[in-house]
Design an enzyme around this catalytic site. Structure first.
Site, PDB file in Angstrom:
ATOM      1  N   VAL A   4       0.804  -1.226   0.000  1.00 26.31           N
ATOM      2  CA  VAL A   4       0.000   0.000   0.000  1.00 26.31           C
ATOM      3  C   VAL A   4       0.836   1.275   0.000  1.00 26.31           C
ATOM      4  O   VAL A   4       0.299   2.367  -0.200  1.00 26.31           O
ATOM      5  CB  VAL A   4      -0.986   0.051   1.195  1.00 26.31           C
ATOM      6  CG1 VAL A   4      -2.097  -0.964   1.033  1.00 26.31           C
ATOM      7  CG2 VAL A   4      -0.266  -0.087   2.524  1.00 26.31           C
ATOM      8  N   SER A  46      -5.241   5.980  15.051  1.00 27.26           N
ATOM      9  CA  SER A  46      -4.932   5.376  16.359  1.00 27.26           C
ATOM     10  C   SER A  46      -5.084   6.462  17.412  1.00 27.26           C
ATOM     11  O   SER A  46      -4.855   7.642  17.129  1.00 27.26           O
ATOM     12  CB  SER A  46      -3.493   4.858  16.383  1.00 27.26           C
ATOM     13  OG  SER A  46      -3.095   4.591  17.728  1.00 27.26           O
ATOM     14  N   TYR A 103       5.183   6.449  14.616  1.00 23.95           N
ATOM     15  CA  TYR A 103       3.800   5.932  14.520  1.00 23.95           C
ATOM     16  C   TYR A 103       2.801   7.024  14.901  1.00 23.95           C
ATOM     17  O   TYR A 103       1.805   7.235  14.201  1.00 23.95           O
ATOM     18  CB  TYR A 103       3.665   4.723  15.447  1.00 23.95           C
ATOM     19  CG  TYR A 103       2.325   4.018  15.389  1.00 23.95           C
ATOM     20  CD1 TYR A 103       2.019   3.142  14.349  1.00 23.95           C
ATOM     21  CD2 TYR A 103       1.373   4.207  16.388  1.00 23.95           C
ATOM     22  CE1 TYR A 103       0.794   2.478  14.309  1.00 23.95           C
ATOM     23  CE2 TYR A 103       0.152   3.545  16.355  1.00 23.95           C
ATOM     24  CZ  TYR A 103      -0.131   2.681  15.313  1.00 23.95           C
ATOM     25  OH  TYR A 103      -1.349   2.034  15.286  1.00 23.95           O
ATOM     26  N   ALA A 127       3.184  10.241  14.802  1.00 24.99           N
ATOM     27  CA  ALA A 127       3.169  11.283  13.772  1.00 24.99           C
ATOM     28  C   ALA A 127       2.369  10.829  12.549  1.00 24.99           C
ATOM     29  O   ALA A 127       1.572  11.589  11.994  1.00 24.99           O
ATOM     30  CB  ALA A 127       4.595  11.648  13.365  1.00 24.99           C
ATOM     31  N   LYS A 173      -0.033   8.641  12.443  1.00 17.30           N
ATOM     32  CA  LYS A 173      -1.469   8.537  12.751  1.00 17.30           C
ATOM     33  C   LYS A 173      -2.094   9.920  12.952  1.00 17.30           C
ATOM     34  O   LYS A 173      -3.259  10.135  12.599  1.00 17.30           O
ATOM     35  CB  LYS A 173      -1.675   7.653  13.981  1.00 17.30           C
ATOM     36  CG  LYS A 173      -1.298   6.191  13.738  1.00 17.30           C
ATOM     37  CD  LYS A 173      -2.107   5.573  12.601  1.00 17.30           C
ATOM     38  CE  LYS A 173      -1.873   4.083  12.450  1.00 17.30           C
ATOM     39  NZ  LYS A 173      -2.652   3.493  11.346  1.00 17.30           N
TER      40      LYS A 173
END
Ligand SMILES: NC(=O)c1ccc[n+]([C@@H]2O[C@H](COP(=O)([O-])OP(=O)(O)OC[C@H]3O[C@@H](n4cnc5c(N)ncnc54)[C@H](O)[C@@H]3O)[C@@H](O)[C@H]2O)c1
Length: 249
Positions: free
Chosen positions: A64, A142, A155, A157, A159
């Site tokens: 992706v 999240s 992570y 940043a 999200k």
């Protein structure tokens, strides 16, 4: 009749955890499934399981974070099942490392898989929805994108970026009938959190008002709500939080 009867749902990260549970819940509501993931083996297993239950299902093995692969994925969906009525961006990774030890590759990979991917899948799918005058995009963010987490600056940043993208895109396309929202789960028991240290998990559980992690099946109904008519009709740019009480905006 299910609330998603005959709707085409394109779900990324569909081979595991939250994406897989959302695909199950959508199938139960009558949707036709386009399941994308990088895990070809697990996708094939899921396709067999859904097909055995009479669910129309097509799969695609995709990275992706890759522009061409995601473009081809959306075109595959359009030719096989029709333009997606619902796009769920659930594919993601999680690693844990303090900023002072984080190498640039780790940062770049996180931003590519957890944020760039959401842009890419929206970039190729949303024009079909705008052209048709309707559609739903559901981005799995999240709660760490709201509150942050130690060892998780990359992570958190990514999200937070997903939540910002969701709000901006929601404003752009709501007038065309396309509703874009995010879900920001709290800790959910899936293979994703297996890599996180036991100390972090114990501490996290203790600070949750509910005192436990969620399950993917407890997150999926929020994605059904956001995809449904009339249940999801008034949600625009929102971030819904099935999160065991971790964040209370
Ligand atoms: N589990 C949690 O506690 C939790 C909490 C909040 C948010 N989330 C988010 O929910 C989403 C789903 O996570 P999960 O817990 O179900 O994890 P999971 O590991 O069970 O599932 C993630 C899926 O994404 C796929 N994937 C990863 N990188 C990919 C890539 N480059 N291309 C294609 N597919 C790829 C994996 O193969 C896997 O099937 C993620 O975006 C995650 O950040 C999870």
């Amino acid at each position: 009749m299910g609330v998603l009867q005959q709707k085409v749902a394109l779900v990324t990260g569909a081979a595991s955890g939250i994406g897989s549970a959302i695909a199950d819940a959508y199938a139960a509501e009558g949707a036709r499934l386009f399941l994308a993931d990088r895990d070809a083996g697990r996708l094939a297993e899921l396709a067999r399981r859904h097909a055995a239950r009479g669910v129309e299902v097509v799969t695609a093995t995709v990275d992706v974070a890759d522009a061409e692969q995601t473009r081809a994925m959306v075109e595959h969906c359009v030719s096989a099942l029709g333009a997606p009525d619902v796009l769920v961006n659930s594919a993601g990774i999680l690693t844990e490392v303090p900023l002072v030890e984080m190498d640039v590759e780790t940062w770049d990979e996180m931003i590519a898989v957890d944020l760039r991917s959401v842009f890419l899948c929206c970039r190729w799918a949303v024009p079909h929805m705008v052209a048709r005058g309707g559609g739903r995009v559901i981005n799995i963010a999240s709660q760490l994108g709201i509150k942050g987490g130690e060892g998780l600056v990359h992570y958190s940043a990514a999200k937070a970026g997903v939540i910002g993208l969701t709000k901006a895109l929601a404003r752009e396309v709501a007038p065309s009938g396309v509703l874009v929202n995010a879900i920001a789960p709290g800790p959910v028991s899936t293979p994703l959190v297996d890599g996180i240290s036991e100390d972090w998990k114990r501490a996290k559980q203790a600070e949750l008002p509910l005192g436990r992690f969620g399950t993917p099946a407890e997150v999926a109904p929020t994605a059904v709500l956001l995809a449904s008519d009339p249940g999801g009709n008034l949600y625009v740019g929102q971030t819904l939080g099935p999160n065991s009480g971790d964040v209370m905006p």
